[in-house]
Design a protein around this motif. Structure first.
Motif, PDB file in Angstrom:
ATOM      1  N   THR A 136       0.834  -1.194   0.000  1.00 46.05           N
ATOM      2  CA  THR A 136       0.000   0.000   0.000  1.00 46.05           C
ATOM      3  C   THR A 136       0.876   1.253   0.000  1.00 46.05           C
ATOM      4  O   THR A 136       1.974   1.262   0.564  1.00 46.05           O
ATOM      5  CB  THR A 136      -0.943   0.042   1.219  1.00 46.05           C
ATOM      6  N   ILE A 137       0.385   2.302  -0.624  1.00 47.48           N
ATOM      7  CA  ILE A 137       1.123   3.564  -0.695  1.00 47.48           C
ATOM      8  C   ILE A 137       1.382   4.146   0.703  1.00 47.48           C
ATOM      9  O   ILE A 137       2.518   4.519   1.001  1.00 47.48           O
ATOM     10  CB  ILE A 137       0.384   4.586  -1.595  1.00 47.48           C
ATOM     11  N   PRO A 138       0.369   4.226   1.595  1.00 45.32           N
ATOM     12  CA  PRO A 138       0.654   4.797   2.926  1.00 45.32           C
ATOM     13  C   PRO A 138       1.746   4.027   3.675  1.00 45.32           C
ATOM     14  O   PRO A 138       2.580   4.636   4.346  1.00 45.32           O
ATOM     15  CB  PRO A 138      -0.692   4.710   3.651  1.00 45.32           C
ATOM     16  N   PHE A 139       1.768   2.698   3.542  1.00 45.35           N
ATOM     17  CA  PHE A 139       2.805   1.915   4.213  1.00 45.35           C
ATOM     18  C   PHE A 139       4.170   2.240   3.627  1.00 45.35           C
ATOM     19  O   PHE A 139       5.156   2.387   4.354  1.00 45.35           O
ATOM     20  CB  PHE A 139       2.513   0.415   4.087  1.00 45.35           C
ATOM     21  N   GLN A 140       4.246   2.362   2.307  1.00 46.15           N
ATOM     22  CA  GLN A 140       5.526   2.668   1.668  1.00 46.15           C
ATOM     23  C   GLN A 140       6.039   4.037   2.105  1.00 46.15           C
ATOM     24  O   GLN A 140       7.232   4.210   2.344  1.00 46.15           O
ATOM     25  CB  GLN A 140       5.387   2.592   0.154  1.00 46.15           C
ATOM     26  N   VAL A 141       5.131   5.002   2.233  1.00 43.66           N
ATOM     27  CA  VAL A 141       5.542   6.330   2.695  1.00 43.66           C
ATOM     28  C   VAL A 141       6.031   6.254   4.144  1.00 43.66           C
ATOM     29  O   VAL A 141       7.054   6.846   4.491  1.00 43.66           O
ATOM     30  CB  VAL A 141       4.381   7.341   2.552  1.00 43.66           C
TER      31      VAL A 141
ATOM     32  N   GLU B  75      -1.336  11.342  -9.905  1.00 46.29           N
ATOM     33  CA  GLU B  75      -0.983  12.032  -8.664  1.00 46.29           C
ATOM     34  C   GLU B  75      -2.209  12.164  -7.761  1.00 46.29           C
ATOM     35  O   GLU B  75      -2.114  12.021  -6.538  1.00 46.29           O
ATOM     36  CB  GLU B  75      -0.408  13.412  -8.983  1.00 46.29           C
ATOM     37  N   ALA B  76      -3.375  12.393  -8.366  1.00 46.26           N
ATOM     38  CA  ALA B  76      -4.615  12.488  -7.591  1.00 46.26           C
ATOM     39  C   ALA B  76      -4.935  11.153  -6.910  1.00 46.26           C
ATOM     40  O   ALA B  76      -5.390  11.133  -5.760  1.00 46.26           O
ATOM     41  CB  ALA B  76      -5.769  12.904  -8.491  1.00 46.26           C
ATOM     42  N   ASP B  77      -4.692  10.044  -7.594  1.00 48.77           N
ATOM     43  CA  ASP B  77      -4.908   8.723  -6.996  1.00 48.77           C
ATOM     44  C   ASP B  77      -4.035   8.525  -5.767  1.00 48.77           C
ATOM     45  O   ASP B  77      -4.503   8.069  -4.718  1.00 48.77           O
ATOM     46  CB  ASP B  77      -4.602   7.600  -8.004  1.00 48.77           C
ATOM     47  N   VAL B  78      -2.761   8.870  -5.904  1.00 45.33           N
ATOM     48  CA  VAL B  78      -1.811   8.695  -4.793  1.00 45.33           C
ATOM     49  C   VAL B  78      -2.198   9.588  -3.623  1.00 45.33           C
ATOM     50  O   VAL B  78      -2.209   9.161  -2.472  1.00 45.33           O
ATOM     51  CB  VAL B  78      -0.371   8.972  -5.266  1.00 45.33           C
ATOM     52  N   THR B  79      -2.569  10.834  -3.898  1.00 43.02           N
ATOM     53  CA  THR B  79      -2.981  11.760  -2.844  1.00 43.02           C
ATOM     54  C   THR B  79      -4.200  11.220  -2.108  1.00 43.02           C
ATOM     55  O   THR B  79      -4.257  11.238  -0.874  1.00 43.02           O
ATOM     56  CB  THR B  79      -3.280  13.150  -3.438  1.00 43.02           C
TER      57      THR B  79
END
Length: 101
Positions: free
Chosen positions: A49-54, A91-95
């Motif tokens: 998941t993106i939040p975990f990677q961040v 970028e909107a998807d990631v945000t």
């Protein structure tokens, strides 16, 4: 989510591992959550998941300072940006994903 005290988790470790195969298990100490135990499969899925990677990115770069920290963050963010683009994410998807609860 199942909850166990840290003492119960220590004394019933086998049960903790078995329960974590069915659902994440919160471990508390003095009534406050201090850890979550989850199956390896759930862990692998969460790593994608993106939040975990961040969160991992921030954790890895925390001890760095100054230019070294900035360079490392830019390098990691470029890799993440390329991977997101490969997966067709905007970028909107990631945000949106970063702000999901």
């Amino acid at each position: 989510m199942l909850t166990m005290t840290s003492l119960a988790a220590q004394n019933q470790f086998g049960m903790l591992i078995d329960a974590s195969q069915r659902q994440p298990v919160a471990v508390t100490r003095r009534g406050r959550p201090v850890a979550v135990v989850l199956s390896y499969e759930d862990y692998q899925a969460s790593m994608r998941t993106i939040p975990f990677q961040v969160a991992m990115l921030v954790s890895e770069n925390y001890p760095l300072r100054g230019k070294e920290a900035g360079d490392s963050m830019r390098q990691h963010l470029a890799k993440m940006s390329n991977k997101a683009a490969e997966e067709g994410l905007t970028e909107a998807d990631v945000t949106r994903m970063l702000h999901e609860d």
